[in-house]
Design an enzyme around this catalytic site. Sequence first.
Site, PDB file in Angstrom:
ATOM      1  N   LYS A 235       0.852  -1.184   0.000  1.00  0.00           N
ATOM      2  CA  LYS A 235       0.000   0.000   0.000  1.00  0.00           C
ATOM      3  C   LYS A 235       0.890   1.238   0.000  1.00  0.00           C
ATOM      4  O   LYS A 235       1.706   1.432   0.909  1.00  0.00           O
ATOM      5  CB  LYS A 235      -0.923   0.019   1.216  1.00  0.00           C
ATOM      6  CG  LYS A 235      -1.840   1.246   1.200  1.00  0.00           C
ATOM      7  CD  LYS A 235      -2.538   1.449   2.524  1.00  0.00           C
ATOM      8  CE  LYS A 235      -3.188   2.833   2.529  1.00  0.00           C
ATOM      9  NZ  LYS A 235      -3.689   3.199   3.870  1.00  0.00           N
TER      10      LYS A 235
ATOM     11  N   GLY B  18      -8.482   9.056  10.117  1.00  0.00           N
ATOM     12  CA  GLY B  18      -8.757   9.082  11.546  1.00  0.00           C
ATOM     13  C   GLY B  18      -9.869  10.010  11.976  1.00  0.00           C
ATOM     14  O   GLY B  18     -10.119  10.158  13.178  1.00  0.00           O
TER      15      GLY B  18
ATOM     16  N   ALA C  41      -9.851   5.433   4.636  1.00  0.00           N
ATOM     17  CA  ALA C  41      -9.809   6.584   5.557  1.00  0.00           C
ATOM     18  C   ALA C  41     -11.159   7.272   5.668  1.00  0.00           C
ATOM     19  O   ALA C  41     -11.861   7.476   4.681  1.00  0.00           O
ATOM     20  CB  ALA C  41      -8.756   7.610   5.143  1.00  0.00           C
ATOM     21  N   GLY C  42     -11.493   7.613   6.910  1.00  0.00           N
ATOM     22  CA  GLY C  42     -12.687   8.404   7.182  1.00  0.00           C
ATOM     23  C   GLY C  42     -13.873   7.644   7.717  1.00  0.00           C
ATOM     24  O   GLY C  42     -14.820   8.255   8.227  1.00  0.00           O
TER      25      GLY C  42
ATOM     26  N   THR D 299      -8.857   3.208  12.637  1.00  0.00           N
ATOM     27  CA  THR D 299      -9.288   3.941  13.831  1.00  0.00           C
ATOM     28  C   THR D 299     -10.720   3.612  14.233  1.00  0.00           C
ATOM     29  O   THR D 299     -11.025   3.519  15.428  1.00  0.00           O
ATOM     30  CB  THR D 299      -9.154   5.456  13.595  1.00  0.00           C
ATOM     31  OG1 THR D 299      -7.820   5.742  13.149  1.00  0.00           O
ATOM     32  CG2 THR D 299      -9.424   6.228  14.865  1.00  0.00           C
TER      33      THR D 299
END
Length: 332
Positions: free
Chosen positions: A175, A236, A262-263, A285
């Site tokens: 990644k 995050g 993400a998010g 997260t």
Amino acid sequence: MSVDGTISIVVNGEHRRIRQGMTLADLANDLGLAPEKVAVERNLLVVPRSTLAEVVIADGDELEIVHFVGGGDVSSGEDSWTVAEKTFTSRLIVGTGKYKDFEQNAAAVAASGAQIVTVAVRRVNVSDPKAPMLTDYIDPKKITYLPNTAGCFTGEEAIRTLRLAREAGGWDLVKLEVLGEARTLYPDMVETLRATEVLAKEGFKPMVYCVDDPIAAKRLEDAGAVAIMPLGAPIGSGLGIQNRVTIRLIVEGTSLPVLVDAGVGTASDAAVAMELGCTGVLMNTAIAEAKDPVLMAAAMKAAVEAGRMSYRAGRMGRRMYADPSSPLAGLI
């Protein structure tokens, strides 16, 4: 060399004195490290693991010794997906950072059903070589490790990190993440595109974190990416997918797997990503910082599966006005 037969070197940023004539394998053993579990960079060049017992350390050498930290073949199922000729049935990828310990991390991975975990590449703790490692809890023979470049702010840093990762674990599927600045952690697309081209030419198969821009996604595909990973919201943040339109356009405009990265904050965010037609979702997260990470991991697994089924089923059309469910003919 000093009169006592030792030489001075730098290991992971720290000065050390070792006896003259030691090989890299000798040093690893002296530090209590298993050579087969680490990768070594000598003066900015990765040393093939097969030669660690042959390379003699010289006075002034600067060494970096790394391993994987929290940051197999899979049978094809009815609704599997493929990236870089590897087939998976789980469409949820989870990270390995922010957990209170490796035990909790491993339990969350098991509850999520994930077959891929992202791992950061970090320096080995040479002062405590017996410290537990991620590989002791999450078996890379059963779960595919996806080395990432979290924390890299230039293409060169990312390329260097992944060269070490390949030496440490042997994986070409990686990644790529090149950040533009620390406040937003948004990707620097100029550096990201450049690094993608270099890595692809070196035989890597980069899954690439990027902005939610269909034009940028197409350029990444042309540069050699094997998967497009647009952000749903800042890393995050837990804000959920902020722009469903561009995510859908990315899905429609590429032949590569598209995974929201993400998010995501809660299960409904994951379901939305899948209902937009995404191949999968990557998160860290949202699970690790939940009050009950293991339960949240199970919730995310169910959400990804439900969203995927909803997408495959095809939602009803949207209408501007009400449409009765029961026929009006024959009404008393």
